[in-house]
Design a protein around this motif. Structure first.
Motif, PDB file in Angstrom:
ATOM      1  N   ALA A  47      44.810  44.096  19.179  1.00  0.00           N
ATOM      2  CA  ALA A  47      44.438  45.596  18.390  1.00  0.00           C
ATOM      3  C   ALA A  47      45.699  46.288  18.677  1.00  0.00           C
ATOM      4  N   GLY A  48      46.067  47.214  18.156  1.00  0.00           N
ATOM      5  CA  GLY A  48      47.070  48.268  18.232  1.00  0.00           C
ATOM      6  C   GLY A  48      46.638  49.728  18.039  1.00  0.00           C
ATOM      7  N   PHE A  49      46.494  50.433  19.242  1.00  0.00           N
ATOM      8  CA  PHE A  49      46.152  51.860  19.262  1.00  0.00           C
ATOM      9  C   PHE A  49      47.377  52.730  19.128  1.00  0.00           C
ATOM     10  N   TYR A  50      47.451  53.428  18.039  1.00  0.00           N
ATOM     11  CA  TYR A  50      48.523  54.369  17.763  1.00  0.00           C
ATOM     12  C   TYR A  50      49.870  53.491  18.052  1.00  0.00           C
ATOM     13  N   PRO A  51      50.112  52.377  17.605  1.00  0.00           N
ATOM     14  CA  PRO A  51      51.243  51.656  17.909  1.00  0.00           C
ATOM     15  C   PRO A  51      52.455  51.919  17.588  1.00  0.00           C
ATOM     16  N   VAL A  52      53.498  51.517  18.108  1.00  0.00           N
ATOM     17  CA  VAL A  52      55.019  51.581  17.857  1.00  0.00           C
ATOM     18  C   VAL A  52      54.890  50.237  17.270  1.00  0.00           C
ATOM     19  N   VAL A  53      55.446  49.967  16.145  1.00  0.00           N
ATOM     20  CA  VAL A  53      55.634  48.405  15.526  1.00  0.00           C
ATOM     21  C   VAL A  53      57.216  48.327  15.050  1.00  0.00           C
ATOM     22  N   SER A  54      57.358  49.352  13.946  1.00  0.00           N
ATOM     23  CA  SER A  54      58.625  48.783  13.458  1.00  0.00           C
ATOM     24  C   SER A  54      59.851  49.373  14.073  1.00  0.00           C
ATOM     25  N   MET A  55      61.000  48.713  13.798  1.00  0.00           N
ATOM     26  CA  MET A  55      62.217  49.055  14.456  1.00  0.00           C
ATOM     27  C   MET A  55      62.879  49.632  13.334  1.00  0.00           C
ATOM     28  N   ASP A  56      62.454  49.789  12.125  1.00  0.00           N
ATOM     29  CA  ASP A  56      63.188  50.403  10.898  1.00  0.00           C
ATOM     30  C   ASP A  56      63.609  52.150  11.392  1.00  0.00           C
ATOM     31  N   PRO A  57      64.736  52.465  11.468  1.00  0.00           N
ATOM     32  CA  PRO A  57      64.762  53.686  11.996  1.00  0.00           C
ATOM     33  C   PRO A  57      64.380  55.041  11.227  1.00  0.00           C
ATOM     34  N   ALA A  58      63.945  54.551   9.903  1.00  0.00           N
ATOM     35  CA  ALA A  58      63.187  55.858   9.201  1.00  0.00           C
ATOM     36  C   ALA A  58      61.912  56.039   9.654  1.00  0.00           C
ATOM     37  N   ILE A  59      61.267  55.057  10.517  1.00  0.00           N
ATOM     38  CA  ILE A  59      59.791  55.496  10.836  1.00  0.00           C
ATOM     39  C   ILE A  59      59.636  54.938  12.303  1.00  0.00           C
ATOM     40  N   ALA A  60      60.929  54.368  12.912  1.00  0.00           N
ATOM     41  CA  ALA A  60      60.686  53.988  14.315  1.00  0.00           C
ATOM     42  C   ALA A  60      60.569  54.966  15.410  1.00  0.00           C
ATOM     43  N   HIS A  61      59.769  54.781  16.626  1.00  0.00           N
ATOM     44  CA  HIS A  61      59.937  55.687  17.642  1.00  0.00           C
ATOM     45  C   HIS A  61      61.272  55.561  18.114  1.00  0.00           C
ATOM     46  N   ALA A  62      62.049  56.591  18.093  1.00  0.00           N
ATOM     47  CA  ALA A  62      63.472  56.423  18.456  1.00  0.00           C
ATOM     48  C   ALA A  62      63.657  55.897  20.007  1.00  0.00           C
ATOM     49  N   VAL A  63      62.948  56.405  20.993  1.00  0.00           N
ATOM     50  CA  VAL A  63      63.134  56.102  22.271  1.00  0.00           C
ATOM     51  C   VAL A  63      62.795  54.780  22.491  1.00  0.00           C
ATOM     52  N   SER A  64      61.708  54.195  21.870  1.00  0.00           N
ATOM     53  CA  SER A  64      61.192  52.813  22.174  1.00  0.00           C
ATOM     54  C   SER A  64      62.290  52.158  21.626  1.00  0.00           C
ATOM     55  N   ARG A  65      62.783  52.293  20.354  1.00  0.00           N
ATOM     56  CA  ARG A  65      63.838  51.565  19.428  1.00  0.00           C
ATOM     57  C   ARG A  65      65.194  51.230  20.356  1.00  0.00           C
ATOM     58  N   GLU A  66      65.689  52.379  20.913  1.00  0.00           N
ATOM     59  CA  GLU A  66      66.760  52.337  21.797  1.00  0.00           C
ATOM     60  C   GLU A  66      66.837  51.554  22.816  1.00  0.00           C
ATOM     61  N   LYS A  67      65.578  51.745  23.752  1.00  0.00           N
ATOM     62  CA  LYS A  67      65.242  51.070  25.002  1.00  0.00           C
ATOM     63  C   LYS A  67      65.039  49.627  24.569  1.00  0.00           C
ATOM     64  N   LEU A  68      64.461  48.851  23.554  1.00  0.00           N
ATOM     65  CA  LEU A  68      64.325  47.746  23.175  1.00  0.00           C
ATOM     66  C   LEU A  68      65.397  47.047  22.585  1.00  0.00           C
ATOM     67  N   ILE A  69      66.091  47.698  21.622  1.00  0.00           N
ATOM     68  CA  ILE A  69      67.095  46.888  20.733  1.00  0.00           C
ATOM     69  C   ILE A  69      68.508  47.597  20.830  1.00  0.00           C
ATOM     70  N   GLY A  70      68.492  48.713  21.609  1.00  0.00           N
ATOM     71  CA  GLY A  70      69.730  49.568  21.605  1.00  0.00           C
ATOM     72  C   GLY A  70      70.046  50.417  20.440  1.00  0.00           C
ATOM     73  N   THR A  71      71.334  50.944  20.598  1.00  0.00           N
ATOM     74  CA  THR A  71      71.794  52.089  19.720  1.00  0.00           C
ATOM     75  C   THR A  71      72.039  51.690  18.436  1.00  0.00           C
ATOM     76  N   ASN A  72      72.790  50.608  18.316  1.00  0.00           N
ATOM     77  CA  ASN A  72      73.547  50.040  16.932  1.00  0.00           C
ATOM     78  C   ASN A  72      73.155  48.438  16.991  1.00  0.00           C
ATOM     79  N   PRO A  73      71.801  48.166  16.642  1.00  0.00           N
ATOM     80  CA  PRO A  73      71.291  46.929  16.529  1.00  0.00           C
ATOM     81  C   PRO A  73      71.827  46.422  15.096  1.00  0.00           C
ATOM     82  N   ASP A  74      72.221  45.059  14.980  1.00  0.00           N
ATOM     83  CA  ASP A  74      72.534  44.666  13.413  1.00  0.00           C
ATOM     84  C   ASP A  74      70.984  44.475  12.722  1.00  0.00           C
TER      85      ASP A  74
END
Length: 323
Positions: free
Chosen positions: A207-234
């Motif tokens: 189950a996902g409750f209001y989940p962060v899912v995608s690392m697509d910068p168009a929809i990603a939660h910016a803080v979670s994305r940066e913490k998980l895969i960095g600022t400039n992932p390939d």
């Protein structure tokens, strides 16, 4: 049964947390504390990054509604809530926190008490955070999630649960942990340390409750994305850590919950994952509500249509023969 607000009275404002002894020293009101706490990994297996110290921080100034967070996690663990009359079901919960900390009450203990009152044995997972300096930091949340499922199954006789009825749910960034496990439950992200690791890490439902899912910068939660895969992932790294791009036919059935007015984690995260599951024929039950914003948990949903969500979850678990 909904957890009462006065059951959520806060502990002290900031409590250093570095050991099991420190955990047992918490001052918690009756009805809030877990029944037990177990380390995910064998003693001595993890070496925390230098200078990392666990702390519990109280974020609420409402004495009737505790809202604590755990930061700097050095001891990943499961806090166990045991029901008076176990029905054999087990639920592992991964609270959110933007991969900066892990929420304790609102997305952990609240639902744990609600479920345990109905016979479910609940395990609240406090997972390591990818930005805290661990080796292979992006994989430590998933490593802890895999280990949690395996460890719970290994304790089936001890805890009176059915190892074939283990659910895993996550809130917000914990939803990213849950949906990563959904699609990468058998990924080799750590070396086996004991016989527990021979068990399957695939949840029976997720189950996902209001989940962060995608690392697509168009929809990603910016803080979670940066913490998980960095600022400039390939592109390859971005894809690997985007569960909606890694769906598979053998992943477990999924339950999704999101508010359309969520201004923190866009509903597109759930919508994309929902559509991806539909394309491959994996069962997904999704509930979208007009109002609720982000992080509503149980208490903050009061008075809104979304307040029905725990019952919807319960009915879904029952339909899947989990409870």
């Amino acid at each position: 049964m909904t957890v009462g607000r006065r059951e959520l009275l806060a502990a002290s404002l900031v409590v250093p947390f570095a050991s099991a002894a420190a955990q047992s020293a918490w001052t918690r009101p009756a009805g809030l504390a877990p029944d037990a706490s177990i380390a995910l990994w064998p003693k001595g297996h993890l070496e925390p990054p230098p200078g990392l110290v666990e702390q519990v921080v109280q974020r609420s100034d409402d004495p009737d509604a505790s809202d604590r967070m755990l930061q700097g996690i050095t001891r990943p663990r499961l806090d166990i809530f045991r029901p008076a009359r176990p029905n054999g079901a087990a639920v592992i919960l991964a609270p959110g926190g933007g991969y900066r900390y892990v929420v304790i009450d609102k997305e952990g203990y609240e639902l744990a008490r609600w479920l345990s009152a109905r016979g479910v044995t609940v395990y609240v997972l406090f997972y390591r955070l990818p930005g805290d300096g661990w080796t292979n930091g992006a994989d430590v949340p998933l490593s802890d999630a895999q280990r949690a499922v395996r460890l719970v199954r290994s304790r089936a006789k001890i805890d009176g649960i059915d190892p074939a009825r283990v659910a895993f749910g996550g809130f917000s960034a914990g939803g990213q942990v849950a949906t990563s496990l959904l699609t990468r439950f058998d990924a080799t992200v750590y070396d086996a340390v004991d016989p527990v690791d021979a068990l399957s890490a695939r949840p029976d439902v997720s189950a996902g409750f209001y989940p962060v899912v995608s690392m697509d910068p168009a929809i990603a939660h910016a803080v979670s994305r940066e913490k998980l895969i960095g600022t400039n992932p390939d592109a390859a790294r971005e894809a690997l850590y985007s569960p909606e791009r890694n769906v598979r036919a053998d992943m477990p059935p999924l339950f999704l919950l999101h508010a359309e007015d969520d201004s923190v984690v866009k509903i597109d995260n759930s919508l994309r994952l929902h559509e991806a599951t539909r394309r491959i024929g994996v069962s997904c039950e999704a509930h979208y509500f007009a109002e609720g914003e982000h992080g509503f948990g149980i208490l903050k949903a009061a008075g809104l249509p979304v307040a029905i969500w725990p019952e919807l979850l319960w009915n879904w678990l029952a339909a899947r023969k989990m409870v």
